[in-house]
Design an enzyme around this catalytic site. Structure first.
Site, PDB file in Angstrom:
ATOM      1  N   HIS A  17       0.842  -1.212   0.000  1.00  0.00           N
ATOM      2  CA  HIS A  17       0.000   0.000   0.000  1.00  0.00           C
ATOM      3  C   HIS A  17       0.872   1.256   0.000  1.00  0.00           C
ATOM      4  O   HIS A  17       0.613   2.202  -0.750  1.00  0.00           O
ATOM      5  CB  HIS A  17      -0.883   0.052   1.258  1.00  0.00           C
ATOM      6  CG  HIS A  17      -1.912  -1.026   1.362  1.00  0.00           C
ATOM      7  ND1 HIS A  17      -2.038  -1.838   2.467  1.00  0.00           N
ATOM      8  CD2 HIS A  17      -2.889  -1.415   0.502  1.00  0.00           C
ATOM      9  CE1 HIS A  17      -3.051  -2.671   2.294  1.00  0.00           C
ATOM     10  NE2 HIS A  17      -3.580  -2.447   1.101  1.00  0.00           N
ATOM     11  N   LYS A  41     -16.669  -7.499   6.119  1.00  0.00           N
ATOM     12  CA  LYS A  41     -15.821  -8.619   6.555  1.00  0.00           C
ATOM     13  C   LYS A  41     -15.182  -8.293   7.905  1.00  0.00           C
ATOM     14  O   LYS A  41     -14.926  -7.123   8.216  1.00  0.00           O
ATOM     15  CB  LYS A  41     -14.763  -8.956   5.497  1.00  0.00           C
ATOM     16  CG  LYS A  41     -13.896  -7.812   5.034  1.00  0.00           C
ATOM     17  CD  LYS A  41     -13.023  -8.249   3.854  1.00  0.00           C
ATOM     18  CE  LYS A  41     -12.174  -7.086   3.355  1.00  0.00           C
ATOM     19  NZ  LYS A  41     -11.452  -7.347   2.131  1.00  0.00           N
ATOM     20  N   ARG A  90      -2.176  -6.502  -8.782  1.00  0.00           N
ATOM     21  CA  ARG A  90      -1.078  -7.442  -8.537  1.00  0.00           C
ATOM     22  C   ARG A  90      -1.107  -8.578  -9.543  1.00  0.00           C
ATOM     23  O   ARG A  90      -0.099  -9.202  -9.814  1.00  0.00           O
ATOM     24  CB  ARG A  90      -1.198  -8.037  -7.121  1.00  0.00           C
ATOM     25  CG  ARG A  90      -0.968  -7.051  -6.010  1.00  0.00           C
ATOM     26  CD  ARG A  90      -1.425  -7.604  -4.691  1.00  0.00           C
ATOM     27  NE  ARG A  90      -2.859  -7.887  -4.733  1.00  0.00           N
ATOM     28  CZ  ARG A  90      -3.602  -8.234  -3.698  1.00  0.00           C
ATOM     29  NH1 ARG A  90      -3.044  -8.372  -2.512  1.00  0.00           N
ATOM     30  NH2 ARG A  90      -4.897  -8.451  -3.819  1.00  0.00           N
ATOM     31  N   SER A 127      -2.947  -7.907   2.929  1.00  0.00           N
ATOM     32  CA  SER A 127      -3.147  -7.730   4.374  1.00  0.00           C
ATOM     33  C   SER A 127      -3.542  -9.063   5.010  1.00  0.00           C
ATOM     34  O   SER A 127      -3.116  -9.370   6.129  1.00  0.00           O
ATOM     35  CB  SER A 127      -4.244  -6.695   4.638  1.00  0.00           C
ATOM     36  OG  SER A 127      -3.851  -5.436   4.153  1.00  0.00           O
TER      37      SER A 127
END
Ligand code: PNS
Length: 158
Positions: A17, A41, A90, A127
């Protein structure tokens, strides 16, 4: 003034990040790193904890500020006069997901999404994986800023 937003869950903020935020800060006049508040979540950190870590870890960038938002990202963009959303890619699977969101956001508001390719050094990083490694006592020192590493250690001690 070219103001952009780097939105995310940031649970917690990772070196991936920070890399994207820093690169965006070189391309635009102002970057707002914005933490989503109403996450469905289960999160490890509270929104305020996430914001505090993000604040601490982006302090070195003079044209980056942090914020939290609830509801739709495009509403946050409208309220803060932001015309562009920055997202990182990514992998191809990221693209499949992000394309839909970007098109929805454009349809809703005309806000553009600019994709930045993840630094190859961090293309495996998320994460969720950081939390998994930290939870089991693994070394995350190359994956997150030292401040976040410390906060993870404290969190899993609780
Ligand atoms: O770090 P993440 O979890 O990949 O970030 C996702 C985020 C926060 C950018 C995205 O879920 C989001 O913008 N949520 C707010 C609600 C919204 O506007 N959704 C997109 C239109 S359906």
């Amino acid at each position: 003034m070219r103001r952009v937003v780097c939105p995310g869950s940031f649970d917690p903020v990772t070196n991936g990040h920070i890399d994207i935020i820093g690169r965006a800060a070189r391309q635009y006049d102002e970057v707002i790193a914005a933490v989503l508040g109403n996450v469905s979540k289960r999160a490890l950190f509270s929104v305020d904890e996430k914001l505090e870590m993000l604040d601490e870890c982006t302090r070195a960038f003079t044209n980056v500020r942090t914020a939290k938002f609830d509801g739709l990202l495009v509403d946050f963009c409208r309220e803060n006069d932001i015309g562009t959303i920055i997202r990182s890619l990514r992998s191809v699977s990221d693209f499949d997901y992000e394309l839909q969101i970007a098109q929805m956001n454009y349809q809703l508001s005309g806000v553009e999404t600019m994709f930045m390719t993840a630094n190859p050094q961090y293309s495996f990083l998320s994460s969720s994986l950081v939390k998994e490694v930290a939870q089991h006592g693994g070394d995350v020192s190359s994956l997150v800023p030292p401040y976040v590493e410390q906060r993870l250690r404290e969190k899993y001690k609780e």
